[in-house]
Structure formats: structure tokens, C-alpha cells
Design an enzyme around this catalytic site. Structure first.
Site, mmCIF file in Angstrom:
data_model
loop_
_atom_site.group_PDB
_atom_site.id
_atom_site.type_symbol
_atom_site.label_atom_id
_atom_site.label_comp_id
_atom_site.label_asym_id
_atom_site.label_seq_id
_atom_site.Cartn_x
_atom_site.Cartn_y
_atom_site.Cartn_z
ATOM 1 N N GLY A 110 -8.261 -32.575 33.884
ATOM 2 C CA GLY A 110 -9.036 -33.655 32.941
ATOM 3 C C GLY A 110 -10.160 -34.504 33.527
ATOM 4 O O GLY A 110 -10.297 -35.552 32.716
ATOM 5 N N GLY A 111 -10.415 -34.358 34.859
ATOM 6 C CA GLY A 111 -11.316 -35.206 35.166
ATOM 7 C C GLY A 111 -12.545 -35.469 34.737
ATOM 8 O O GLY A 111 -13.174 -36.472 34.497
ATOM 9 N N SER A 133 -12.307 -34.639 40.810
ATOM 10 C CA SER A 133 -13.627 -33.793 40.124
ATOM 11 C C SER A 133 -14.511 -34.776 39.169
ATOM 12 O O SER A 133 -15.533 -34.437 38.756
ATOM 13 C CB SER A 133 -13.113 -32.703 39.585
ATOM 14 O OG SER A 133 -12.416 -31.971 40.245
ATOM 15 N N ASP A 187 -8.121 -24.658 28.337
ATOM 16 C CA ASP A 187 -7.458 -24.553 29.727
ATOM 17 C C ASP A 187 -6.049 -23.923 29.410
ATOM 18 O O ASP A 187 -5.530 -24.737 28.590
ATOM 19 C CB ASP A 187 -7.740 -25.656 30.587
ATOM 20 C CG ASP A 187 -7.291 -25.145 31.935
ATOM 21 O OD1 ASP A 187 -6.726 -24.563 32.648
ATOM 22 O OD2 ASP A 187 -8.567 -25.567 32.990
ATOM 23 N N ASP A 216 -16.342 -26.483 34.388
ATOM 24 C CA ASP A 216 -16.080 -26.384 35.846
ATOM 25 C C ASP A 216 -15.147 -25.468 36.242
ATOM 26 O O ASP A 216 -14.449 -25.249 36.958
ATOM 27 C CB ASP A 216 -15.568 -27.849 35.933
ATOM 28 C CG ASP A 216 -15.027 -27.979 37.387
ATOM 29 O OD1 ASP A 216 -15.846 -27.617 38.341
ATOM 30 O OD2 ASP A 216 -14.428 -29.111 37.718
ATOM 31 N N LYS A 252 -20.758 -21.394 41.201
ATOM 32 C CA LYS A 252 -20.450 -21.088 42.410
ATOM 33 C C LYS A 252 -21.344 -20.336 43.301
ATOM 34 O O LYS A 252 -22.109 -19.513 42.624
ATOM 35 C CB LYS A 252 -19.108 -20.520 42.473
ATOM 36 C CG LYS A 252 -18.263 -20.163 43.622
ATOM 37 C CD LYS A 252 -16.810 -19.589 43.255
ATOM 38 C CE LYS A 252 -16.385 -18.838 44.188
ATOM 39 N NZ LYS A 252 -16.364 -19.173 45.718
ATOM 40 N N ALA A 288 -8.325 -28.533 32.846
ATOM 41 C CA ALA A 288 -7.403 -29.096 33.447
ATOM 42 C C ALA A 288 -7.578 -29.507 34.885
ATOM 43 O O ALA A 288 -8.230 -28.880 35.488
ATOM 44 C CB ALA A 288 -6.028 -28.274 33.112
HETATM 45 C C1 LIG Z 1 -11.693 -26.925 39.030
HETATM 46 S S1 LIG Z 1 -10.561 -26.798 37.635
HETATM 47 C C2 LIG Z 1 -11.014 -27.761 36.729
HETATM 48 C C3 LIG Z 1 -11.005 -29.280 36.987
HETATM 49 C C4 LIG Z 1 -11.355 -30.101 35.915
HETATM 50 N N1 LIG Z 1 -12.912 -30.274 35.577
HETATM 51 C C5 LIG Z 1 -11.067 -31.671 36.576
HETATM 52 O O1 LIG Z 1 -12.193 -32.433 36.501
HETATM 53 O O2 LIG Z 1 -9.721 -32.009 36.334
HETATM 54 C C6 LIG Z 1 -10.832 -25.269 36.877
HETATM 55 C C7 LIG Z 1 -10.030 -24.933 35.837
HETATM 56 O O3 LIG Z 1 -10.498 -23.881 35.239
HETATM 57 C C8 LIG Z 1 -9.395 -23.238 34.406
HETATM 58 N N2 LIG Z 1 -9.726 -21.774 34.087
HETATM 59 C C9 LIG Z 1 -10.116 -20.743 35.168
HETATM 60 N N3 LIG Z 1 -10.355 -19.576 34.391
HETATM 61 C C10 LIG Z 1 -10.444 -20.113 32.883
HETATM 62 C C11 LIG Z 1 -10.931 -19.502 31.866
HETATM 63 N N4 LIG Z 1 -11.168 -18.106 31.875
HETATM 64 N N5 LIG Z 1 -10.834 -20.186 30.449
HETATM 65 C C12 LIG Z 1 -10.290 -21.408 30.722
HETATM 66 N N6 LIG Z 1 -10.073 -22.036 31.782
HETATM 67 C C13 LIG Z 1 -9.983 -21.520 32.921
HETATM 68 C C14 LIG Z 1 -8.168 -23.306 35.571
HETATM 69 O O4 LIG Z 1 -7.019 -23.207 34.931
HETATM 70 C C15 LIG Z 1 -8.595 -24.846 35.999
HETATM 71 O O5 LIG Z 1 -7.759 -25.705 35.451
#
Ligand SMILES: C[S@@+](CC[C@H](N)C(=O)[O-])C[C@H]1O[C@@H](n2cnc3c(N)ncnc32)[C@H](O)[C@@H]1O
Length: 354
Positions: free
Chosen positions: A218-219, A183, A235, A271, A300, A216
């Protein structure tokens, strides 16, 4: 030259048609949009030959959401042999161009054709230069040849500064091996798309702070850290140790939709895969309350009416800020690295750097 030809992600042809038809209606350019599903392209056929040029003059390509590339021109048929002579004959009515890109659609058929394009490019370039049709000059229009097959090509023009940054709108970004997830390329592409390269040092630098919501593993945080920023990563999931080791990241297990920083930050990125209206509301809060000056947030896409829904959310955000007297620049694009989503970039224009 009555056709505006556009590339897109396969499956989003209908969105391109809705988007361009809406702009054309607003600009009084008569015509109709058409596309076949999964072809990764769409056309707007204008009633008048000047129609496509008017659309390209009135619209900024970077403001379009779903098209990845555009060109005005026409399809021509090519023979099995000596395609160059036929192309040169057709190009007799064209101005001298400043650059040449050979493109294919982003489909399996297109990928197979790219080998043909690679071989064809050098002799074509030589012939065009010899005929005075091609010079290295960025102020002149770009000649875009989009091959549907070895026998059919869209011969089109676009201004180099008002069309895609990369052939077919597909960025050539290298995945950094140290990044915790693929990502990471999404945020890097967003920066290329939304921030002019010569402003990176001023708008993405080491004295800045950022918040990454849904960070998470972390990208996206990786990209902020790479620019030297201090990042708060929100996260419940674990962050990559390599990022925590930099000493630049504070990881908080909190809800991204309720978390607010104690001090305003420069950047907020998000994200989290959620209902688009919820992510749009985050943008309204963070930018509106001055919690950040710039933000990149993914929206989305719904299953149906994807363009209409994105437009509705963007209009709501824009009108909300206008009513509050807040000056914000809003951009939105389906990036190459986006799938069922679009990426929004917002920037407060009325907040000075702290
Ligand atoms: C698509 S992943 C993110 C990937 C990240 N941008 C990367 O580059 O590694 C979406 C993340 O959103 C987190 N997430 C979902 N709902 C959330 C919330 N209400 N608050 C914080 N984090 C949330 C999930 O745990 C997941 O790790």
C-alpha cells in the site's frame, strides 16, 4: 565549453549516451558521447563550442529519461591549496550566476567527497559573492560544480528552470513512518517530477478517485489517500490495516491486467513488475478508453538495449494515441527511487474534470 556533462544512476551511463546522441543527431549538433561504466556520469563532447548550449536550449531537461542532472562547461584541475583562486580565475569568463550547487557523482567515491564539498561550499560562496559572480536570482544561470576529486571539477552552467530540481537530481524526501512500504517515495517523487508544485491542489485532491494496480502492501495507495482520494486497491496480497482503517480504500483481489472500473477514475497508478510491453499496454487501454485522466506506471527495463526499448514503447504509445485523435501528454523518467525501471506519467489533455 564544448562538453555537456550529465549525472545518472550508476550502471546507466550507456543509456545516457544513447539518449543524448540520438537527440544531438536529430538536432544536428555534431559530437560524440562517452562514459566509463559505473561512474554515474556521461559526457557529450560537441565539435563546436556552441553545441552544448544549443542542446540545452532545444531540449527540456524534464523530457530526458536517464540523465539526472546536466551542465555545460569543462573540467579543470585544482591545486591542493587555494582552489578558490583558480576557480575565480576560470570563472572570469562566466556570467554572474543566480545560484551555486556543489555536486558529486552518485558513487561511493562521490559520497566520500561530499564531506569535502560541505566544508568548501561556505568559503567558495563568500568568495564568489565578493567577486560579483554570484547573486540570489533564479533568472540567472545556475553554477554547477561537480567534483570528481578534490583536484578535478567540472565547472558548468545550467538554467535553473531547465535542469534538475535537486542537486545531482536526488530528491530529499522524508519517508513517512506511517507508510506501509518504502515504494511510497517512488510515487511521491513521480509527482514532484511530473506535476508542477502549484498544480498539486488542482490535480491531486480529495474529491478525486484512484485505482492502484498491484497495490499491496500500500505504499502508493498511501500517497493517494494522503491527498484525500478514494482508492480501489487491486492485488491478491494483503493491504496494510492502517490504510484500510482510513475508510478510503476498497481492496479487490483481482487481476490488475483485466480489472476495469465501473466508472472512470481520475488516477490510475501501477507498480506491477511485469514485461514492460504489458504495462505499456495498460497505459494505452486506461488512457485511450478514458478510464482515467492521469496515470503513473512503472516500466521494468530489459537487460539489453534499455534506452532503445523504452523509446520504442513510448513511440508506440504516442503514435497509437495520435492515430486515434487522442491528446495525451507523455513523460518518462528514471527517478532516483527507480532501480531497473523507469516511471511513466500520462495525462489526457482533452478530458474535462467530471
Ligand atoms: C512492487 S509490489 C507493489 C508495491 C506497492 N506499490 C507499494 O508501494 O506498497 C508489486 C505488487 O504487484 C502485485 N501483482 C503482481 N501481479 C499482479 C496482477 N496481475 N494483478 C494485480 N496485482 C499484481 C504483487 O502481488 C505485488 O504486491
Amino acid at each position: 565549453m564544448n562538453t555537456l556533462f550529465m549525472h545518472c544512476r550508476p550502471g546507466f551511463e550507456g543509456e545516457v549516451c544513447s539518449e543524448i546522441a540520438e537527440h544531438a543527431a536529430r538536432l544536428n549538433v555534431a559530437g560524440y558521447a562517452r562514459a566509463k561504466p559505473q561512474t554515474a556520469c556521461a559526457e557529450f563532447i560537441c565539435n563546436d563550442a556552441e553545441g552544448p548550449e544549443r542542446l540545452m536550449r532545444e531540449l527540456r531537461f524534464s523530457q530526458l529519461i536517464f540523465p539526472r542532472q546536466w551542465a555545460r562547461g569543462a573540467f579543470i584541475e585544482l591545486p591542493e591549496t587555494d582552489r578558490i583562486s583558480v576557480l575565480l580565475e576560470h570563472l572570469a569568463q562566466f556570467p554572474t550566476c543566480g545560484s551555486l550547487w556543489l555536486e558529486v557523482m552518485d558513487t561511493n567515491d562521490g559520497k566520500e567527497l561530499s564531506n569535502f564539498c560541505r566544508k568548501f561550499e561556505a568559503p567558495l560562496r563568500k568568495a564568489l559573492t565578493g567577486a560579483g559572480k554570484l547573486q540570489d536570482d533564479a533568472s540567472k544561470p545556475r553554477l554547477l560544480l561537480t567534483f570528481k576529486s578534490g583536484r578535478e571539477v567540472f565547472v558548468g552552467l545550467a538554467a535553473a528552470d531547465n535542469s534538475a530540481m535537486w542537486p545531482m537530481g536526488i530528491p530529499r524526501l522524508k519517508f513517512p513512518r506511517e507508510a506501509p512500504s518504502r515504494s511510497t517515495l517512488k510515487l511521491e517523487e513521480a509527482w514532484h517530477h511530473f506535476i508542477p508544485r502549484d498544480e498539486w491542489d488542482e490535480r491531486l485532491h480529495g474529491d478525486m478517485t484512484g485505482v492502484d494496480l498491484g497495490a499491496a502492501p500500500g505504499g502508493w495507495t498511501y500517497q493517494l489517500v494522503k491527498r484525500g482520494m478514494l482508492v480501489t486497491a487491486i492485488d491478491n496480497g494483503p493491504m496494510a490495516e492502517s490504510l484500510m482503517d482510513t475508510g478510503l480504500v476498497q481492496h479487490l483481489m483481482a487481476d490488475g491486467f483485466t480489472y476495469k472500473p465501473k466508472q472512470p477514475v481520475d488516477w490510475m497508478v501501477c507498480d506491477i513488475v511485469e514485461k514492460p510491453a504489458r504495462n505499456a499496454a495498460l497505459l494505452e487501454t486506461w488512457l485511450g478508453e478514458g478510464l482515467c485522466r492521469e496515470a503513473v506506471v512503472n516500466l521494468k527495463l530489459p537487460m539489453k538495449q534499455r534506452y532503445a526499448e523504452v523509446r520504442r514503447l513510448l513511440d508506440r504509445i504516442e503514435e497509437g494515441f495520435k492515430a486515434r485523435g487522442i491528446k495525451v501528454a507523455i513523460g518518462c523518467k528514471q527517478l532516483y527511487h527507480d532501480r531497473e525501471e523507469v516511471t511513466c506519467h500520462l495525462r489526457r489533455l482533452d478530458l474535462k474534470r467530471r
